[in-house]
Write a protein that holds these residues in place. Structure first.
Motif, PDB file in Angstrom:
ATOM      1  N   VAL A   1     -46.905  15.038   2.248  1.00  0.00           N
ATOM      2  CA  VAL A   1     -47.572  16.281   2.606  1.00  0.00           C
ATOM      3  C   VAL A   1     -49.001  16.087   2.126  1.00  0.00           C
ATOM      4  O   VAL A   1     -49.223  15.608   1.007  1.00  0.00           O
ATOM      5  N   TYR A   2     -49.972  16.402   2.963  1.00  0.00           N
ATOM      6  CA  TYR A   2     -51.353  16.224   2.550  1.00  0.00           C
ATOM      7  C   TYR A   2     -52.193  17.393   3.021  1.00  0.00           C
ATOM      8  O   TYR A   2     -51.860  18.078   3.987  1.00  0.00           O
ATOM      9  N   ILE A   3     -53.274  17.619   2.295  1.00  0.00           N
ATOM     10  CA  ILE A   3     -54.218  18.674   2.655  1.00  0.00           C
ATOM     11  C   ILE A   3     -55.604  18.056   2.667  1.00  0.00           C
ATOM     12  O   ILE A   3     -56.039  17.449   1.686  1.00  0.00           O
ATOM     13  N   MET A   4     -56.274  18.209   3.799  1.00  0.00           N
ATOM     14  CA  MET A   4     -57.666  17.793   3.959  1.00  0.00           C
ATOM     15  C   MET A   4     -58.516  19.057   3.893  1.00  0.00           C
ATOM     16  O   MET A   4     -58.065  20.133   4.292  1.00  0.00           O
ATOM     17  N   ALA A   5     -59.764  18.916   3.417  1.00  0.00           N
ATOM     18  CA  ALA A   5     -60.652  20.078   3.323  1.00  0.00           C
ATOM     19  C   ALA A   5     -62.078  19.682   3.644  1.00  0.00           C
ATOM     20  O   ALA A   5     -62.480  18.536   3.440  1.00  0.00           O
ATOM     21  N   SER A   6     -62.822  20.658   4.122  1.00  0.00           N
ATOM     22  CA  SER A   6     -64.259  20.477   4.290  1.00  0.00           C
ATOM     23  C   SER A   6     -64.920  20.955   2.996  1.00  0.00           C
ATOM     24  O   SER A   6     -64.266  21.555   2.136  1.00  0.00           O
ATOM     25  N   LYS A   7     -66.206  20.726   2.887  1.00  0.00           N
ATOM     26  CA  LYS A   7     -66.919  21.214   1.703  1.00  0.00           C
ATOM     27  C   LYS A   7     -66.908  22.732   1.637  1.00  0.00           C
ATOM     28  O   LYS A   7     -66.959  23.301   0.563  1.00  0.00           O
ATOM     29  N   SER A   8     -66.821  23.381   2.806  1.00  0.00           N
ATOM     30  CA  SER A   8     -66.750  24.845   2.823  1.00  0.00           C
ATOM     31  C   SER A   8     -65.305  25.344   2.716  1.00  0.00           C
ATOM     32  O   SER A   8     -65.036  26.516   2.887  1.00  0.00           O
ATOM     33  N   ARG A   9     -64.359  24.414   2.476  1.00  0.00           N
ATOM     34  CA  ARG A   9     -62.944  24.681   2.212  1.00  0.00           C
ATOM     35  C   ARG A   9     -62.138  25.137   3.425  1.00  0.00           C
ATOM     36  O   ARG A   9     -61.187  25.897   3.311  1.00  0.00           O
ATOM     37  N   VAL A  10     -62.538  24.660   4.608  1.00  0.00           N
ATOM     38  CA  VAL A  10     -61.661  24.771   5.774  1.00  0.00           C
ATOM     39  C   VAL A  10     -60.529  23.777   5.530  1.00  0.00           C
ATOM     40  O   VAL A  10     -60.792  22.640   5.143  1.00  0.00           O
TER      41      VAL A  10
ATOM     42  N   ASP B   1     -47.469   7.644   6.796  1.00  0.00           N
ATOM     43  CA  ASP B   1     -48.503   6.656   6.476  1.00  0.00           C
ATOM     44  C   ASP B   1     -49.784   7.405   6.133  1.00  0.00           C
ATOM     45  O   ASP B   1     -50.626   7.656   6.995  1.00  0.00           O
ATOM     46  N   ILE B   2     -49.932   7.757   4.883  1.00  0.00           N
ATOM     47  CA  ILE B   2     -51.050   8.596   4.447  1.00  0.00           C
ATOM     48  C   ILE B   2     -52.399   7.919   4.661  1.00  0.00           C
ATOM     49  O   ILE B   2     -53.373   8.550   5.049  1.00  0.00           O
ATOM     50  N   TRP B   3     -52.456   6.594   4.459  1.00  0.00           N
ATOM     51  CA  TRP B   3     -53.718   5.873   4.624  1.00  0.00           C
ATOM     52  C   TRP B   3     -54.181   5.916   6.080  1.00  0.00           C
ATOM     53  O   TRP B   3     -55.330   6.210   6.359  1.00  0.00           O
ATOM     54  N   ARG B   4     -53.266   5.601   6.995  1.00  0.00           N
ATOM     55  CA  ARG B   4     -53.602   5.616   8.419  1.00  0.00           C
ATOM     56  C   ARG B   4     -54.019   7.014   8.851  1.00  0.00           C
ATOM     57  O   ARG B   4     -55.003   7.202   9.560  1.00  0.00           O
ATOM     58  N   ARG B   5     -53.291   8.015   8.411  1.00  0.00           N
ATOM     59  CA  ARG B   5     -53.549   9.385   8.854  1.00  0.00           C
ATOM     60  C   ARG B   5     -54.901   9.892   8.360  1.00  0.00           C
ATOM     61  O   ARG B   5     -55.645  10.538   9.105  1.00  0.00           O
ATOM     62  N   VAL B   6     -55.234   9.605   7.115  1.00  0.00           N
ATOM     63  CA  VAL B   6     -56.542  10.019   6.593  1.00  0.00           C
ATOM     64  C   VAL B   6     -57.650   9.315   7.372  1.00  0.00           C
ATOM     65  O   VAL B   6     -58.643   9.934   7.753  1.00  0.00           O
ATOM     66  N   TRP B   7     -57.466   8.021   7.638  1.00  0.00           N
ATOM     67  CA  TRP B   7     -58.445   7.274   8.419  1.00  0.00           C
ATOM     68  C   TRP B   7     -58.592   7.884   9.814  1.00  0.00           C
ATOM     69  O   TRP B   7     -59.707   8.031  10.315  1.00  0.00           O
ATOM     70  N   GLU B   8     -57.480   8.247  10.455  1.00  0.00           N
ATOM     71  CA  GLU B   8     -57.527   8.848  11.793  1.00  0.00           C
ATOM     72  C   GLU B   8     -58.318  10.152  11.794  1.00  0.00           C
ATOM     73  O   GLU B   8     -59.043  10.440  12.742  1.00  0.00           O
ATOM     74  N   HIS B   9     -58.184  10.941  10.744  1.00  0.00           N
ATOM     75  CA  HIS B   9     -58.948  12.191  10.674  1.00  0.00           C
ATOM     76  C   HIS B   9     -60.445  11.911  10.663  1.00  0.00           C
ATOM     77  O   HIS B   9     -61.229  12.674  11.233  1.00  0.00           O
ATOM     78  N   ASP B  10     -60.851  10.817  10.028  1.00  0.00           N
ATOM     79  CA  ASP B  10     -62.275  10.470   9.992  1.00  0.00           C
ATOM     80  C   ASP B  10     -62.738   9.801  11.273  1.00  0.00           C
ATOM     81  O   ASP B  10     -63.897   9.929  11.662  1.00  0.00           O
ATOM     82  N   ALA B  11     -61.852   9.070  11.942  1.00  0.00           N
ATOM     83  CA  ALA B  11     -62.256   8.218  13.066  1.00  0.00           C
ATOM     84  C   ALA B  11     -62.117   8.863  14.445  1.00  0.00           C
ATOM     85  O   ALA B  11     -62.618   8.319  15.416  1.00  0.00           O
ATOM     86  N   THR B  12     -61.446   9.984  14.551  1.00  0.00           N
ATOM     87  CA  THR B  12     -61.198  10.577  15.861  1.00  0.00           C
ATOM     88  C   THR B  12     -61.946  11.901  16.012  1.00  0.00           C
ATOM     89  O   THR B  12     -62.362  12.501  15.035  1.00  0.00           O
ATOM     90  N   THR B  13     -62.100  12.333  17.248  1.00  0.00           N
ATOM     91  CA  THR B  13     -62.689  13.648  17.500  1.00  0.00           C
ATOM     92  C   THR B  13     -61.542  14.637  17.648  1.00  0.00           C
ATOM     93  O   THR B  13     -60.701  14.507  18.528  1.00  0.00           O
ATOM     94  N   SER B  14     -61.509  15.581  16.749  1.00  0.00           N
ATOM     95  CA  SER B  14     -60.408  16.542  16.711  1.00  0.00           C
ATOM     96  C   SER B  14     -60.861  17.746  15.898  1.00  0.00           C
ATOM     97  O   SER B  14     -62.032  17.883  15.562  1.00  0.00           O
TER      98      SER B  14
END
Length: 99
Positions: free
Chosen positions: A6-15, A23-36
Motif C-alpha cells: 500500500v503506498y501513498i504519493m503526495a504533492s508538495k501541496s498535499r494532494v 512492485d513498489i519501485w516500478r509503480r513509483v517510477w511509473e508515476h514520475d514517467a507517465t502523464t496521468s
C-alpha cells in the motif's frame, strides 16, 4: 516470495494518490514517467508505504486507514521516501522493511 504494498504519493501541496502494487519501485517510477493524475497534480513524492504478504490485506489497509494520519505517524515531515531509489533512468533496489 511476492510482496504487496500500500503506498501513498503526495504533492508538495498535499494532494494524495493511494494505491496497491506488487512492485513498489516500478509503480513509483511509473508515476514520475507517465502523464496521468499524478503528473497533472505533481504528485511525485512517496510519503508512505507498507508491505504485506497477501494482496487482500494490502487492499483492506488501503481502504481502512485515514491517509493523512498514516503519513503523519510514519513520516511527519512528508519527506519523499523514494528519493534514493533511482539513479537517473535506473531503479536501485533496496531492502525494504517487511511487516
Amino acid at each position: 516470495m511476492r510482496r504487496y504494498y500500500v503506498y501513498i504519493m503526495a504533492s508538495k501541496s498535499r494532494v494524495l494518490y493511494v494505491g496497491v502494487t506488487n512492485d513498489i519501485w516500478r509503480r513509483v517510477w511509473e508515476h514520475d514517467a507517465t502523464t496521468s493524475f499524478t503528473s497533472k497534480y505533481r504528485v511525485h513524492r512517496l510519503v508512505y508505504f507498507e508491505s504485506f504478504k497477501y494482496v487482500g490485506n494490502a487492499i483492506a489497509r488501503e481502504k481502512r486507514e485515514k491517509k493523512a494520519a498514516l503519513i503523519r505517524s510514519a513520516n511527519p515531515t512528508w519527506e519523499d521516501l523514494s528519493e534514493s531509489w533511482f539513479d537517473g533512468k535506473n531503479v536501485i533496489r533496496i531492502q525494504l522493511e517487511v511487516k
